[in-house]
Design a protein around this motif. Structure first.
Motif, PDB file in Angstrom:
ATOM      1  N   LYS A 117       0.806  -1.287   0.005  1.00  0.00           N
ATOM      2  CA  LYS A 117      -0.159  -0.055  -0.049  1.00  0.00           C
ATOM      3  C   LYS A 117       0.742   1.243   0.107  1.00  0.00           C
ATOM      4  CE  LYS A 117      -4.166  -1.269   2.798  1.00  0.00           C
ATOM      5  NZ  LYS A 117      -5.275  -0.538   1.815  1.00  0.00           N
ATOM      6  N   ILE A 171       0.062   5.136   1.383  1.00  0.00           N
ATOM      7  CA  ILE A 171      -0.979   6.033   1.984  1.00  0.00           C
ATOM      8  C   ILE A 171      -0.399   7.397   2.039  1.00  0.00           C
ATOM      9  CG2 ILE A 171      -2.132   6.534   4.025  1.00  0.00           C
ATOM     10  CD1 ILE A 171      -2.116   3.555   4.776  1.00  0.00           C
ATOM     11  N   GLY A 228      -9.820  13.863   1.228  1.00  0.00           N
ATOM     12  CA  GLY A 228      -9.420  12.974  -0.098  1.00  0.00           C
ATOM     13  C   GLY A 228      -9.663  13.702  -1.408  1.00  0.00           C
ATOM     14  N   LYS A 251     -13.823   6.058  -4.183  1.00  0.00           N
ATOM     15  CA  LYS A 251     -13.065   5.065  -4.765  1.00  0.00           C
ATOM     16  C   LYS A 251     -12.750   5.256  -6.026  1.00  0.00           C
ATOM     17  CE  LYS A 251     -14.683   0.785  -2.475  1.00  0.00           C
ATOM     18  NZ  LYS A 251     -13.419   0.456  -1.792  1.00  0.00           N
ATOM     19  N   CYS A 263       0.265   8.376  -6.690  1.00  0.00           N
ATOM     20  CA  CYS A 263      -0.524   7.220  -6.771  1.00  0.00           C
ATOM     21  C   CYS A 263      -0.201   6.535  -8.152  1.00  0.00           C
ATOM     22  CB  CYS A 263      -1.913   7.467  -6.599  1.00  0.00           C
ATOM     23  SG  CYS A 263      -2.134   8.394  -4.762  1.00  0.00           S
ATOM     24  N   LYS A 290      -2.581  -0.788  -3.897  1.00  0.00           N
ATOM     25  CA  LYS A 290      -3.727   0.179  -3.789  1.00  0.00           C
ATOM     26  C   LYS A 290      -2.980   1.396  -3.084  1.00  0.00           C
ATOM     27  CE  LYS A 290      -7.662  -2.678  -2.615  1.00  0.00           C
ATOM     28  NZ  LYS A 290      -8.661  -3.054  -1.443  1.00  0.00           N
ATOM     29  N   HIS A 316      -3.802   5.286  -1.468  1.00  0.00           N
ATOM     30  CA  HIS A 316      -5.021   5.978  -0.685  1.00  0.00           C
ATOM     31  C   HIS A 316      -4.476   7.469  -0.246  1.00  0.00           C
ATOM     32  CE1 HIS A 316      -6.730   1.915   0.374  1.00  0.00           C
ATOM     33  NE2 HIS A 316      -5.503   1.571   0.373  1.00  0.00           N
ATOM     34  N   ILE A 337      -5.721  10.099   2.128  1.00  0.00           N
ATOM     35  CA  ILE A 337      -6.506  10.195   3.567  1.00  0.00           C
ATOM     36  C   ILE A 337      -6.177  11.511   4.387  1.00  0.00           C
ATOM     37  CG2 ILE A 337      -6.654   7.679   3.537  1.00  0.00           C
ATOM     38  CD1 ILE A 337      -4.942   7.868   5.923  1.00  0.00           C
ATOM     39  N   GLU A 358      -7.831   3.348   8.093  1.00  0.00           N
ATOM     40  CA  GLU A 358      -7.648   2.923   6.905  1.00  0.00           C
ATOM     41  C   GLU A 358      -7.290   1.471   6.388  1.00  0.00           C
ATOM     42  OE1 GLU A 358      -7.794   2.043   3.103  1.00  0.00           O
ATOM     43  OE2 GLU A 358      -8.650   4.148   3.847  1.00  0.00           O
ATOM     44  N   GLU A 406      -9.415   5.790  -2.165  1.00  0.00           N
ATOM     45  CA  GLU A 406      -8.923   4.746  -2.629  1.00  0.00           C
ATOM     46  C   GLU A 406      -8.724   4.612  -4.151  1.00  0.00           C
ATOM     47  OE1 GLU A 406      -9.377   0.371  -0.780  1.00  0.00           O
ATOM     48  OE2 GLU A 406     -10.481   0.303  -2.639  1.00  0.00           O
TER      49      GLU A 406
END
Length: 297
Positions: free
Chosen positions: A209, A211, A218, A229, A255, A265, A267, A269, A280, A290
């Motif tokens: 991940k 983050i 977001g 999403k 990302c 993935k 994220h 946040i 998360e 996400e």
């Protein structure tokens, strides 16, 4: 007794995530108000320690824009940004390196160590971790309507990440804390956006991940509502219509880079929420936006 049972249920909700992420690397870009407010700073350090003790490998890449801005203003220099990237002359670069690699990095390390973790601070120069190059940024000239290269000084981008030193620190059961300062081929120092560094580090480490902590909930739509999403194929249209703009652009690019190179993935946040990373990672609903690979749903 009911409160004790509720606590047990919270742990049971987290169990499948603990199992899934055991032994996996999670890269966390630490920035925004979470780095400024005392309670948030202390709880972030404790959250990272928890991740390490239950078998994950957290890697922190930190920013420090507000702190750099304060020092520059005290010197009479007004910060300038282009497309969310700081314009960096040599004097600004000296301040960036001092603040990021010195004060901020060591404060984060000290906080983690104070609460029982074992952290080691790194600059991108250590172990040739972040090899950089001058950032080539383009913009459309409003008069000629042609694309032109903008010189933003010593702002850089990642040429290559050598993750060996981070892997060694992980294997030694320490927590790496990385300042996003890179070294050029001729020994020059580059100020590299921390979001972009985090994305490249996540890719190089084959992280599970990525983050990114920020000061908004977001990615939001044009009506100001959170988009929970996103798939990568949806992002280009959001950039074109202005839904994604300003400082969110480098976060989205980070990302995309990480997902393109195999991170599962990403994220974005709200780091202003207590225990944002834990919410998360360990809850069914999660928080923020996400982002995953794939076609538009």
């Amino acid at each position: 007794m009911e409160k004790l049972i509720e606590r047990a249920e919270v742990l049971m909700e987290a169990l499948p995530y603990i199992k899934h992420f055991f032994g996996r690397t999670i890269v966390i870009k630490y920035g925004g108000n979470a780095m400024v407010e005392k309670t948030l700073k202390e709880n972030f350090a404790k959250d990272i320690i928890l991740l390490k003790y239950i078998g994950m490998n957290p890697v922190i890449v930190h920013g420090g824009g507000p702190q750099i801005g304060e020092v520059l203003k005290s010197m009479g220099k007004e910060p300038r940004f282009v497309q969310g990237i700081r314009v960096t002359d040599q004097e600004t670069m000296d301040v960036v390196e001092m603040v990021l690699g010195g004060k901020i990095n060591k404060e984060i390390v000290a906080n983690i160590n104070r609460f029982g973790g074992r952290a080691i601070g790194l600059s991108g120069k250590d172990g040739n971790l972040i090899q950089g190059r001058k950032l080539a940024m383009k913009a459309v000239n409003p008069e000629t309507l042609t694309s032109e290269i903008i010189d933003i000084g010593l702002a850089g981008e990642v040429e290559k990440i050598d993750p060996e030193i981070v892997s060694l620190i992980d294997r030694g059961n320490f927590i790496p804390v990385i300042a996003p300062v890179g070294c050029g081929p001729n020994g020059e120092t580059f100020n590299i956006n921390a979001d972009l560094v985090a994305g490249e580090v996540a890719a190089a480490l084959k992280a599970e991940k990525l983050i990114l902590l920020t000061d908004v909930a977001g990615v939001k739509d044009l009506q100001g509502e959170l988009i929970p999403k996103l798939r990568t194929r949806e992002i280009n249209s959001l950039l074109q219509d202005g839904t994604i703009s300003g400082g969110m652009i480098p976060k989205i690019n980070a990302c995309l880079k990480a997902l393109e190179k195999g991170v599962s993935k990403a994220h974005i946040i709200d780091g202003r929420i207590l225990h944002a990373c834990l919410l998360e990672i360990f809850t069914d609903k999660g928080i923020g936006t996400e982002i995953t690979r794939g076609e538009t749903s």
